[in-house]
Design a protein around this motif. Structure first.
Motif, mmCIF file in Angstrom:
data_model
loop_
_atom_site.group_PDB
_atom_site.id
_atom_site.type_symbol
_atom_site.label_atom_id
_atom_site.label_comp_id
_atom_site.label_asym_id
_atom_site.label_seq_id
_atom_site.Cartn_x
_atom_site.Cartn_y
_atom_site.Cartn_z
ATOM 1 N N ALA A 160 25.468 13.951 30.330
ATOM 2 C CA ALA A 160 26.769 14.102 30.995
ATOM 3 C C ALA A 160 27.744 14.968 30.206
ATOM 4 O O ALA A 160 28.801 15.313 30.723
ATOM 5 N N CYS A 161 27.409 15.309 28.965
ATOM 6 C CA CYS A 161 28.349 16.095 28.161
ATOM 7 C C CYS A 161 28.432 17.517 28.705
ATOM 8 O O CYS A 161 27.427 18.221 28.755
ATOM 9 N N PRO A 162 29.631 17.962 29.135
ATOM 10 C CA PRO A 162 29.726 19.283 29.763
ATOM 11 C C PRO A 162 29.695 20.440 28.774
ATOM 12 O O PRO A 162 29.426 21.579 29.169
ATOM 13 N N GLY B 84 29.953 30.149 33.769
ATOM 14 C CA GLY B 84 30.366 29.254 32.685
ATOM 15 C C GLY B 84 29.812 27.847 32.820
ATOM 16 O O GLY B 84 29.823 27.069 31.865
ATOM 17 N N HIS B 85 29.332 27.500 34.011
ATOM 18 C CA HIS B 85 28.823 26.150 34.221
ATOM 19 C C HIS B 85 27.298 26.093 34.232
ATOM 20 O O HIS B 85 26.717 25.092 34.629
ATOM 21 N N ALA B 86 26.651 27.160 33.798
ATOM 22 C CA ALA B 86 25.198 27.266 33.955
ATOM 23 C C ALA B 86 24.432 26.203 33.176
ATOM 24 O O ALA B 86 23.370 25.773 33.594
ATOM 25 N N PHE C 288 38.276 27.386 25.189
ATOM 26 C CA PHE C 288 37.927 26.606 26.375
ATOM 27 C C PHE C 288 38.978 26.818 27.464
ATOM 28 O O PHE C 288 40.175 26.667 27.206
ATOM 29 N N PRO C 289 38.559 27.158 28.703
ATOM 30 C CA PRO C 289 39.537 27.436 29.757
ATOM 31 C C PRO C 289 40.334 26.186 30.140
ATOM 32 O O PRO C 289 39.753 25.179 30.549
ATOM 33 N N GLN D 250 34.837 28.786 42.546
ATOM 34 C CA GLN D 250 33.507 28.333 42.925
ATOM 35 C C GLN D 250 33.060 27.326 41.874
ATOM 36 O O GLN D 250 32.973 27.647 40.692
ATOM 37 N N ALA D 251 32.746 26.115 42.319
ATOM 38 C CA ALA D 251 32.486 25.061 41.337
ATOM 39 C C ALA D 251 31.242 25.338 40.491
ATOM 40 O O ALA D 251 31.248 25.108 39.280
#
Lengths: 254, 170
Positions: free
Chosen positions: A204-206, B96-98, B144-145, B163-164
Motif C-alpha cells: 500500500a505504500c505509494p 508518476g503513478h506507474a 513530491f507534488p 488522470q488518476a
C-alpha cells in the motif's frame, strides 16, 4: 481361555514391543510438520525491511493497510505498524517533538507553525524482527519465538498475556489484543510473504518508502541498497540484531 | 551409649527387642508412593500436553509457524491485479503513478481478485484518496507534488482535470 506361562510371556512381550515401535513411528509421523507453504522452505529466507525516511510522505497508507490486512483493533494503542512525525529544532537536536495521532491512521494534521529552523520528517515503525529479540528471551511459556526464517511470531494458543514481552521490547512494538488478552505484534505479514507476496504495508505504500527484503536471497536489491546507502537500525546499542534498516535516519530518532 | 541417652532403660540391662532402624517404615513407603504417583501423573500429563515436535526449532511449538502462515491475504497484490487489468497497467506506464500498487488507492481487494464475491469494488473518492498524499504538508520531500487545497483550482473531483492512473493535466 487357558494360557500357559510361556504363551502369556510371549504375548505380553509382543504387545510391549509393538506398542513401543508404534509410538516411535507415530512420533516420526507427528514430527513431520509440513513447512508453511508447499514451495516455501523455512531455511531459504531471512526476512527484514528497508525503510527510506527521505521518501516517506506520512500518508498513513501503511497503517490503514496493516489494520485492514491483519484485523488489528481500530482503537488507540493497538498498532502493528505506525508512523511518527518528528520535529527537530536545529538549535536543540536532543529534544525532538514527536507526535503520532492515532498512529498516523488518519494522516497527520497540518502543523500550525514550525518556525524557521525546524526540520520535519516521518518515521514509520514496526517490529524490527530482531535476530536476538529481548521479547523472546523474557517469554516464560515459549509463546513467542524467532522463526528459522527470521520473523518474530506469537503463538496465541500459548500466550498467557503476562505482558513481559510488551515491556521488554525496546521499540514499543507490542500490545495486548483487547479481544483475546494475548500479546500481538507485526508478523511481517507472514501469511503473505510465505505465499510470495509482499507485506500489506509495502503493497500500500505509494512512494516505495518501505520494502520487504530477503537477506538470504543474493538477488534481492537490498544488498545493493545497503551497500550504496548509509543505513542504520534503531537502538543499535541494545544489540538486538534488528532487521529493519532505515535510510536517512536522523540521530534525533529514538 | 544407647542406654545412657535413653532414660527409660537403665544401663547394663540387655535390650531384648530386635534392633529396627526404620521402625515405622510404612509411613515412609506411603510417602514415597505418593511422590512416585505424583511424578508419574506429571509425566503422563506432560506427555499429553506438550506436542511431540516441541523444541524442533527452539523453545516453541513449530505448529505456530504454520498457524501464522495459514491465513488468506486481504490485499491481492499488484501482480494478481494486472493479470486481468493489464489495460490499466499499460495506460499508466511512464506516469508518476506507474509503480504504485493498485490497492494503495483502491483498498484491499483480495476477495474481488480471487472471484470470491460478485460485489464490484467501489471507485475511491478522489477528494479522499488523492488528498491523502498530495495535500501540502511539512515533512514531505520538496520533489513530491503537493497542493494547498484552499488555493487549488476547483472544488470538484480531481479527475475533472487529472488522470488518476497517469497524472498530469488532461
Amino acid at each position: 481361555m487357558i494360557e500357559d506361562r510361556r504363551s502369556f510371556l510371549r504375548d505380553t512381550g509382543r504387545f510391549l514391543l509393538l506398542t513401543g515401535a508404534a509410538s516411535i513411528a507415530w512420533e516420526h509421523v507427528l514430527a513431520g510438520t509440513p513447512d508453511a507453504s508447499p514451495n516455501y522452505a523455512l531455511t531459504d529466507h531471512w526476512w527484514g525491511m528497508v525503510i527510506d525516511i527521505d521518501t516517506c510522505i506520512g500518508c498513513g497508507n501503511c497503517v490503514r493497510a496493516c489494520k485492514a490486512e491483519n484485523d488489528v483493533p481500530l482503537e488507540e494503542g493497538a498498532f502493528r505498524t505506525w508512523v511518527e512525525r518528528y520535529q527537530v529544532d536545529t538549535n536543540d537536536l536532543d529534544h525532538p517533538r514527536v507526535d503520532s495521532p492515532n498512529g498516523g491512521y488518519d494522516g497527520f494534521p497540518e502543523l500550525r507553525s514550525t518556525g524557521e529552523n525546524v526540520k520535519v520528517f516521518f518515521v514509520p515503525k514496526l517490529c524490527n524482527h530482531c535476530a536476538h529479540s529481548p521479547c523472546v528471551q523474557v517469554c516464560p511459556v515459549g509463546a513467542t519465538f524467532e522463526s528459522p526464517d527470521g520473523v518474530v511470531l506469537v503463538d496465541k494458543s500459548y500466550c498467557i498475556g503476562c505482558r513481559y514481552c510488551v515491556q521488554a521490547c525496546p521499540y514499543g512494538c507490542r500490545f495486548i489484543d483487547p479481544r483475546t488478552m494475548t500479546a500481538d505484534k507485526c508478523t511481517l505479514c507472514y501469511h503473505r510473504i510465505t505465499k510470495g507476496l509482499t507485506t500489506a504495508c509495502c503493497e500500500a505504500c505509494p512512494t516505495g518508502a518501505r520494502q520487504l527484503v530477503d537477506l538470504k536471497n543474493p538477488k534481492d536489491p537490498v544488498h545493493e541498497f545497503i551497500r550504496t546507502h548509509a543505513v542504520h537500525v534503531l537502538k543499535p546499542q541494545m544489540a538486538t540484531g534488528a532487521k529493519v534498516y532505515y535510510n536517512g535516519l536522523d540521530g534525533a530518532v529514538r | 551409649m544407647d542406654g545412657e541417652r535413653d532414660g527409660s532403660r537403665p544401663s547394663g540391662e540387655p535390650d531384648e527387642r530386635p534392633r529396627v532402624h526404620f521402625r515405622d517404615y510404612e509411613h515412609v513407603l506411603r510417602m514415597a508412593g505418593l511422590f512416585a504417583f505424583a511424578i508419574v501423573l506429571f509425566l503422563v500429563w506432560r506427555a499429553w500436553a506438550v506436542p511431540p515436535d516441541f523444541g524442533r526449532y527452539g523453545h516453541f511449538r513449530p505448529g505456530a509457524i504454520t498457524d501464522a502462515a495459514d491465513r488468506t491475504p486481504k490485499y491481492a497484490g499488484h501482480e494478481l491485479c494486472i493479470e486481468c487489468h493489464s489495460d490499466v497497467e499499460q495506460a499508466r506506464q511512464g506516469g508518476g503513478h506507474a509503480k504504485i500498487g493498485c490497492e494503495a488507492c483502491h483498498g484491499p481487494l483480495g476477495r474481488h481478485a480471487r472471484a470470491e464475491t460478485d460485489q464490484a469494488p467501489v471507485r475511491p473518492s478522489t477528494r479522499g484518496v488523492c488528498v491523502t498524499c498530495h495535500t501540502a504538508g511539512e515533512g514531505k520531500p520538496k520533489s513530491f507534488p503537493q497542493v494547498v487545497l484552499r488555493e487549488h483550482a476547483s472544488a470538484g473531483p480531481c479527475t475533472e482535470c487529472h488522470q488518476a492512473h497517469k497524472p498530469g493535466l488532461t
